[in-house]
Design a protein around this motif. Structure first.
Motif, short mmCIF file in Angstrom:
data_model
loop_
_atom_site.label_atom_id
_atom_site.label_comp_id
_atom_site.label_asym_id
_atom_site.label_seq_id
_atom_site.Cartn_x
_atom_site.Cartn_y
_atom_site.Cartn_z
N MET A 32 0.24 19.99 -4.58
CA MET A 32 0.60 19.14 -3.47
C MET A 32 2.00 19.47 -3.00
O MET A 32 2.94 19.38 -3.76
CB MET A 32 0.60 17.72 -3.95
CG MET A 32 0.07 16.80 -2.95
SD MET A 32 -0.95 15.66 -3.82
CE MET A 32 -1.93 16.75 -4.80
N ILE A 52 6.10 12.03 -1.89
CA ILE A 52 7.47 11.86 -1.39
C ILE A 52 7.73 10.37 -1.22
O ILE A 52 6.81 9.56 -1.27
CB ILE A 52 7.69 12.57 -0.03
CG1 ILE A 52 6.59 12.15 0.96
CG2 ILE A 52 7.72 14.06 -0.21
CD1 ILE A 52 6.87 12.57 2.37
N GLU A 111 7.42 5.19 2.89
CA GLU A 111 8.08 4.32 3.85
C GLU A 111 7.69 2.86 3.64
O GLU A 111 8.34 1.94 4.09
CB GLU A 111 7.71 4.75 5.28
CG GLU A 111 8.45 5.99 5.70
CD GLU A 111 7.84 6.62 6.93
OE1 GLU A 111 7.15 5.92 7.69
OE2 GLU A 111 8.06 7.83 7.12
N TYR A 155 -4.85 9.64 2.63
CA TYR A 155 -4.45 10.70 1.71
C TYR A 155 -5.40 10.76 0.52
O TYR A 155 -5.77 11.83 0.04
CB TYR A 155 -3.02 10.45 1.24
CG TYR A 155 -2.44 11.58 0.44
CD1 TYR A 155 -2.01 12.73 1.06
CD2 TYR A 155 -2.37 11.50 -0.94
CE1 TYR A 155 -1.48 13.78 0.33
CE2 TYR A 155 -1.85 12.54 -1.69
CZ TYR A 155 -1.41 13.68 -1.04
OH TYR A 155 -0.91 14.72 -1.76
N GLY A 156 -5.81 9.59 0.06
CA GLY A 156 -6.76 9.53 -1.06
C GLY A 156 -8.05 10.24 -0.71
O GLY A 156 -8.56 11.05 -1.49
N LYS A 215 0.83 -1.22 0.00
CA LYS A 215 0.00 0.00 0.00
C LYS A 215 0.86 1.26 0.00
O LYS A 215 0.66 2.17 0.81
CB LYS A 215 -0.93 0.01 1.20
CG LYS A 215 -2.18 -0.81 0.98
CD LYS A 215 -3.26 -0.36 1.91
CE LYS A 215 -4.63 -0.51 1.32
NZ LYS A 215 -5.66 0.22 2.03
N ALA A 216 1.84 1.25 -0.87
CA ALA A 216 2.71 2.42 -0.93
C ALA A 216 2.14 3.48 -1.86
O ALA A 216 2.36 4.67 -1.67
CB ALA A 216 4.10 2.02 -1.41
N ILE A 217 1.42 3.06 -2.89
CA ILE A 217 0.85 4.03 -3.82
C ILE A 217 -0.67 3.89 -3.84
O ILE A 217 -1.21 2.85 -3.48
CB ILE A 217 1.40 3.86 -5.26
CG1 ILE A 217 1.27 2.40 -5.71
CG2 ILE A 217 2.83 4.33 -5.35
CD1 ILE A 217 1.65 2.17 -7.16
N GLY A 218 -1.32 4.95 -4.28
CA GLY A 218 -2.77 4.91 -4.34
C GLY A 218 -3.29 6.05 -5.20
O GLY A 218 -2.52 6.86 -5.70
N PRO A 247 1.56 9.14 -1.14
CA PRO A 247 1.02 10.29 -0.42
C PRO A 247 2.07 11.40 -0.35
O PRO A 247 3.25 11.11 -0.12
CB PRO A 247 0.72 9.74 0.96
CG PRO A 247 0.53 8.27 0.76
CD PRO A 247 1.45 7.90 -0.36
N SER A 262 -4.63 2.86 5.85
CA SER A 262 -3.26 3.13 5.46
C SER A 262 -3.15 4.59 5.05
O SER A 262 -4.15 5.24 4.75
CB SER A 262 -2.87 2.24 4.28
OG SER A 262 -3.68 2.57 3.17
N LEU A 263 -1.94 5.07 5.02
CA LEU A 263 -1.72 6.47 4.65
C LEU A 263 -2.26 6.74 3.25
O LEU A 263 -2.81 7.81 2.96
CB LEU A 263 -0.22 6.80 4.72
CG LEU A 263 0.16 8.25 4.44
CD1 LEU A 263 -0.55 9.19 5.39
CD2 LEU A 263 1.65 8.45 4.53
N VAL A 264 -2.15 5.74 2.38
CA VAL A 264 -2.65 5.88 1.02
C VAL A 264 -4.16 6.14 1.02
O VAL A 264 -4.66 7.02 0.32
CB VAL A 264 -2.32 4.61 0.20
CG1 VAL A 264 -3.14 4.54 -1.05
CG2 VAL A 264 -0.83 4.57 -0.12
N ASP A 265 -4.89 5.40 1.84
CA ASP A 265 -6.35 5.59 1.91
C ASP A 265 -6.68 6.96 2.48
O ASP A 265 -7.55 7.67 1.99
CB ASP A 265 -6.99 4.53 2.83
CG ASP A 265 -6.81 3.14 2.26
OD1 ASP A 265 -6.62 3.04 1.04
OD2 ASP A 265 -6.86 2.18 3.04
#
Ligand code: SF4
Ligand code: FES
Ligand code: FES
Lengths: 227, 340
Positions: free
Chosen positions: B1, A159, A162, B112-113, A140-143, A156, B107-110
């Motif tokens: 961003m 950058i 992690e 942030y999304g 789950k590094a990209i989204g 996110p 997750s940070l991705v969610d």
């Protein structure tokens, strides 16, 4: 078990099967782009359209996400389906002509022209990389970020993530970013992946707008170490 | 961003400010307490930390973990949590998104999304005054884009940006639910109806001078008002049903699975209501126009309890905003906005 008609053929499949899975099982080809057996279906590209229902109620649905229903009547290659499919390919060509996968699709489906404004997107938002990263690499590094016109894929805050383990899975599965390994001028890109022996992303600046989430990029590191 | 902000850009909201005069707050604006986003002192005051504020007792802002705790185990709560962070800090500080992803299963991705998907969230600190120019269909055809352009020109920023002096944040929105008044501009909860490019300068000047909200505490006036739907302009007055001896205001309301009518006293300052169904205290209810069925919901949060406000047009000019929470007495009357 669910009974339904596939191109006039009475068939029976297990409940929860998608039209795409059933059609492939019974030997009816349906082209796909954003679908991958190992990933959950996402329904982004609409290439896998099929027609369901009859008469005025007939409609097009994406077969990779539509689960079969009792008594459903499915046509995988009706005139309407072929027309829609060709249009999808034409639109894909308009946004990302440098992709070998899209070029191959166009040639396989006899799409000979592209009537829209030509663009050279480096991402078609198929979401394969996002699912790859989440479902296969458990990272789950990209989204997806933002929406509408501004929708994009990345880490996110843009950058270094992690979570990212630099596995390269996203690049491996991407149908759009083969440009990285083909040519640096999108207008002149003719896929020749196999004939290409050096990695063009050595000339870093030219790849500023390429899809590459890895930091440092594996390819760049190899090249650096060879210097 | 942008990248994650540097140390000095981080909100000082979470730390206790010990001495008067000590620097604190986001971009020079007091954000010491959890009412910061809607605090009327903050909106008026120049100072970095507002000491005379009576909400000051509760100035210790809840950390992300505390906010997230409330929603534990509730699926799909990420938006509620983000909303609460935004209401508390006025924006979504990037490192809090990270904390949030650590404190919850998201997750940070969610996170942030979701934070970038919805327009109501902002990842950048907002200015002291938020200017929302409506570009919804009704306002668009009546010249909303020209108004937005004029704001951009006068403030020297583009929509979505904040002026260098951290005074104004300009945003364009798609319908503020007051189409009958279009083109509409809302500045910090103040509705400006029928705005044209010539009025823009005055709105900016008025805002700088300080928009006087007439709030109910200290506003002891009692007088009848007549209101209509901000969306379709249909009168909401019900002459066949009197409350306090005056025609009542009739709206449709809904909460949970209950939908029915609500009649309110049209006396400004009176809280008498009659309702088809008993509304439990402290519930936030949704108000609808009984004629066009549009939801009556303002972009403004109640200064007392943070619930969304319900806007209605006052005949003769202006807008009245009442709190959508049962039992909350927050409401304000905005005559001035109309006379720009
Ligand atoms: S980067 Fe490639 S794989 Fe990922 S969404 Fe875009 S086109 Fe698809
Ligand atoms: S393969 Fe079904 S929508 Fe892309
Ligand atoms: S379109 Fe502007 S308020 Fe509805």
């Amino acid at each position: 078990m669910v009974k339904f008609t596939l191109n006039g053929l009475e068939v029976e499949v297990e409940e929860g099967t998608t039209i795409l899975e059933a059609a492939r099982f019974f030997g009816f080809p349906i082209p796909t782009l954003c679908y991958n057996e190992a990933l959950s279906p996402y329904g982004a590209c609409r290439l896998c359209v099929v027609e369901i229902g009859e008469g005025p109620k007939a409609k097009l649905v994406s077969s990779c996400t539509y689960r079969v229903e009792e008594g459903l009547k499915v046509r995988t290659a009706s005139e309407r389906v072929i027309k829609a499919r060709k249009m999808v390919i034409e639109l894909l060509l308009a946004s990302c002509p440098q992709s070998k996968i899209i070029q191959d699709l166009a040639s396989a489906h006899d799409v000979r022209r592209q009537r829209f404004k030509q663009e050279y997107e480096d991402c078609i938002l198929c979401g394969l990389c996002v699912r790859m990263c989440e479902e296969q690499m458990m990272a789950k590094a990209i989204g997806f970020r933002e929406r509408g016109e501004r929708r994009s894929i990345g880490t996110p805050f843009d950058i270094k993530s992690e979570e990212c383990r630099l596995c390269g899975g996203c690049i491996y599965i991407c149908p759009a970013c083969q440009l990285r390994c083909t040519y640096t001028e999108p207008e002149e890109a003719i896929c020749g992946g196999c004939a290409n022996i050096s990695v063009p992303c050595v000339e870093k600046e030219q790849f500023d707008d390429m899809m590459c989430y890895m930091e440092p990029c594996v390819a760049c590191e190899i090249i650096d170490s060879e210097k | 961003m942008g990248p994650i902000p540097t140390e000095e850009e981080k909100p000082a909201g979470r730390q206790r400010v010990s001495k008067p005069g000590k620097e604190g707050g986001v971009g020079g604006i007091c954000s010491t307490c959890n009412q910061a986003a809607s605090c009327s002192y903050r909106l008026k005051n120049e100072g970095l930390v507002i000491w005379e504020c009576d909400l000051y007792e509760s100035y210790e802002t809840p950390g992300v973990a505390k906010i997230a705790e409330k929603y534990e185990g509730k699926p799909g709560s990420v938006i509620s949590i983000l909303e609460e962070i935004q209401a508390t800090y006025g924006y979504l500080p990037p490192d809090m998104l990270k904390e949030l992803s650590e404190a919850t299963d998201y997750s940070l991705v969610d996170v942030y999304g979701a934070a970038t998907f919805y327009k109501s969230f902002s990842l950048k600190p907002r200015g002291k005054y938020l200017v929302s120019v409506c570009l919804g269909t009704a306002c668009h055809v009546r010249g909303g884009p020209a108004v937005a352009k004029e704001f951009e020109r006068r403030l020297g920023i583009r929509a979505g940006e904040t002026t260098a002096d951290k005074e104004f944040t300009l945003e364009t929105v798609n319908c503020l639910g007051a189409c009958a008044l279009g083109p509409v501009v809302v500045v910090e909860g103040h509705y400006f109806p029928q705005v044209n490019p010539e009025k823009v300068e005055r709105i900016i000047d008025r805002t700088r001078e300080g928009l006087d909200k007439i709030e109910i505490e200290g506003d002891e006036r009692i007088f009848p008002i007549e209101v209509s739907c901000p969306r379709c302009n249909h009168s909401l007055m019900d002459a066949g049903h009197l409350i306090d001896g005056y025609p009542s205001i009739r709206v449709t309301l809904s909460f949970g699975h209950t939908h029915g009518w609500l009649r309110m006293s049209s006396l400004y300052g009176s809280y008498n209501v009659e309702s088809e169904y008993e509304i439990p205290k402290r519930t936030i209810v949704n108000f609808f126009c009984p004629y066009c069925h549009a939801e009556l919901r303002a972009a403004t949060a109640c200064p007392e309890c943070q619930a969304p406000m319900v806007p209605m047009i006052v005949h003769g000019g202006g807008i009245v905003l009442i709190c959508s929470r049962r039992g909350c007495k927050g409401h304000m009357l905005d005559f001035d906005g109309a006379n720009i």
